[in-house]
Scaffold this motif. Structure first.
Motif, PDB file in Angstrom:
ATOM      1  N   ARG A   3       0.833  -1.204   0.000  1.00  0.00           N
ATOM      2  CA  ARG A   3       0.000   0.000   0.000  1.00  0.00           C
ATOM      3  C   ARG A   3       0.864   1.249   0.000  1.00  0.00           C
ATOM      4  N   ALA A   4       1.922   1.247   0.823  1.00  0.00           N
ATOM      5  CA  ALA A   4       2.830   2.389   0.864  1.00  0.00           C
ATOM      6  C   ALA A   4       3.509   2.587  -0.489  1.00  0.00           C
ATOM      7  N   ARG A   5       3.896   1.502  -1.126  1.00  0.00           N
ATOM      8  CA  ARG A   5       4.567   1.596  -2.424  1.00  0.00           C
ATOM      9  C   ARG A   5       3.626   2.164  -3.479  1.00  0.00           C
ATOM     10  N   ALA A   6       2.403   1.653  -3.513  1.00  0.00           N
ATOM     11  CA  ALA A   6       1.442   2.135  -4.502  1.00  0.00           C
ATOM     12  C   ALA A   6       1.172   3.621  -4.319  1.00  0.00           C
ATOM     13  N   GLU A   7       0.993   4.050  -3.084  1.00  0.00           N
ATOM     14  CA  GLU A   7       0.693   5.462  -2.817  1.00  0.00           C
ATOM     15  C   GLU A   7       1.879   6.353  -3.151  1.00  0.00           C
ATOM     16  N   PHE A   8       3.090   5.897  -2.834  1.00  0.00           N
ATOM     17  CA  PHE A   8       4.280   6.699  -3.110  1.00  0.00           C
ATOM     18  C   PHE A   8       4.505   6.827  -4.618  1.00  0.00           C
ATOM     19  N   LEU A   9       4.365   5.732  -5.330  1.00  0.00           N
ATOM     20  CA  LEU A   9       4.570   5.762  -6.781  1.00  0.00           C
ATOM     21  C   LEU A   9       3.512   6.623  -7.468  1.00  0.00           C
ATOM     22  N   GLU A  10       2.272   6.498  -7.047  1.00  0.00           N
ATOM     23  CA  GLU A  10       1.211   7.275  -7.676  1.00  0.00           C
ATOM     24  C   GLU A  10       1.344   8.760  -7.370  1.00  0.00           C
ATOM     25  N   ALA A  11       2.056   9.110  -6.295  1.00  0.00           N
ATOM     26  CA  ALA A  11       2.307  10.523  -5.996  1.00  0.00           C
ATOM     27  C   ALA A  11       3.303  11.142  -6.963  1.00  0.00           C
ATOM     28  N   GLY A  12       4.001  10.313  -7.741  1.00  0.00           N
ATOM     29  CA  GLY A  12       4.862  10.809  -8.810  1.00  0.00           C
ATOM     30  C   GLY A  12       6.305  11.055  -8.447  1.00  0.00           C
ATOM     31  N   HIS A  13       6.715  10.724  -7.227  1.00  0.00           N
ATOM     32  CA  HIS A  13       8.084  11.037  -6.814  1.00  0.00           C
ATOM     33  C   HIS A  13       9.136  10.253  -7.599  1.00  0.00           C
ATOM     34  N   LEU A  14       8.766   9.090  -8.120  1.00  0.00           N
ATOM     35  CA  LEU A  14       9.710   8.284  -8.887  1.00  0.00           C
ATOM     36  C   LEU A  14       9.375   8.264 -10.383  1.00  0.00           C
ATOM     37  N   ASP A  15       8.610   9.239 -10.837  1.00  0.00           N
ATOM     38  CA  ASP A  15       8.287   9.304 -12.260  1.00  0.00           C
ATOM     39  C   ASP A  15       9.524   9.438 -13.148  1.00  0.00           C
ATOM     40  N   PRO A  16      10.544  10.217 -12.759  1.00  0.00           N
ATOM     41  CA  PRO A  16      11.745  10.260 -13.613  1.00  0.00           C
ATOM     42  C   PRO A  16      12.390   8.887 -13.787  1.00  0.00           C
ATOM     43  N   VAL A  17      12.351   8.072 -12.736  1.00  0.00           N
ATOM     44  CA  VAL A  17      12.895   6.720 -12.824  1.00  0.00           C
ATOM     45  C   VAL A  17      12.034   5.868 -13.753  1.00  0.00           C
ATOM     46  N   ALA A  18      10.719   5.944 -13.585  1.00  0.00           N
ATOM     47  CA  ALA A  18       9.812   5.175 -14.438  1.00  0.00           C
ATOM     48  C   ALA A  18       9.973   5.565 -15.899  1.00  0.00           C
TER      49      ALA A  18
END
Length: 215
Positions: A3-18
């Motif tokens: 749940r923490a991972r999904a929420e963090f990723l959807e917040a966009g903080h790792l979008d440059p990595v994606a």
């Protein structure tokens, strides 16, 4: 953790990595299947599938049945399978155009077996500068240096390094996302906890995205 991972990723903080992972995968996509080892919530696989222009199919592999369930519900049209990729990837040999491993294992023999000749293994891993201040102050687990060199040596029998790029950027995280950042990774299982914070917390992200071409 999921749940923490999904929420963090959807917040966009790792979008440059994606985006960097998706761009690297698209370079090896020719319309055939793409797959991801340790696909988790499916965030990176979805981005790569979109960037590849809708490959024939996209398959995520994860040891956790809970991860596969979350990913399947969140990513319609993508396939998620419960599997231990280290023990064996349940895909036909030579069937995959691009294989992703983002902060996940990279079993050399199995990666080589399932990739088509000329296909790409796209690996993303953290560098020692990744969350350096938090590792120092909060007890996060350490990161080995020169991961790229070690991986290149381990894959040398079947792969050649096609490209690699270091990605470094900073972000200001609100307290809730700091807690998610710790909870989503392995440090949480080793007792690391983010201290109480009232304001934004500055963090440094540092990763390498490397593409290895199947000989």
């Amino acid at each position: 953790m999921l749940r923490a991972r999904a929420e963090f990723l959807e917040a966009g903080h790792l979008d440059p990595v994606a985006d960097a992972v998706a761009d690297a995968a698209a370079a090896g996509a020719t319309g055939g299947p793409i797959a991801e080892i340790g696909s988790g919530t499916g965030h990176y696989l979805r981005r790569a599938h979109e960037r590849a222009g809708g490959a024939d199919c996209a398959i995520g592999l994860d040891l956790s049945k809970h991860a596969a369930d979350i990913a399947a519900r969140a990513n319609g049209g993508l396939l998620f399978v419960v599997a231990d990729a280290v023990a064996g990837i349940p895909l036909v040999g030579g069937s995959v155009d691009a294989l992703l491993s983002v902060f996940a294992p990279r079993p050399a023999a199995e990666c080589a077996r399932v990739l088509a000749p000329g296909g790409l293994l796209v690996a993303c891993f953290a560098n020692p500068g990744h969350l350096a201040a938090q590792r120092r102050d909060w007890g996060l687990i350490s990161i080995r240096p020169d991961k790229l060199g070690a991986l290149e040596d381990r894959l040398a029998d079947d792969f050649e390094l096609s490209s690699s790029a270091d990605l470094e950027y900073s972000a200001q995280l609100p307290p809730r996302d700091v807690r998610r950042l710790i909870a989503m990774g392995p440090s949480a299982r080793h007792g690391a906890r983010a201290p109480a914070a009232e304001g934004l917390v500055g963090v440094e992200f540092s990763v390498t995205v490397a593409a290895f071409r199947r000989r």
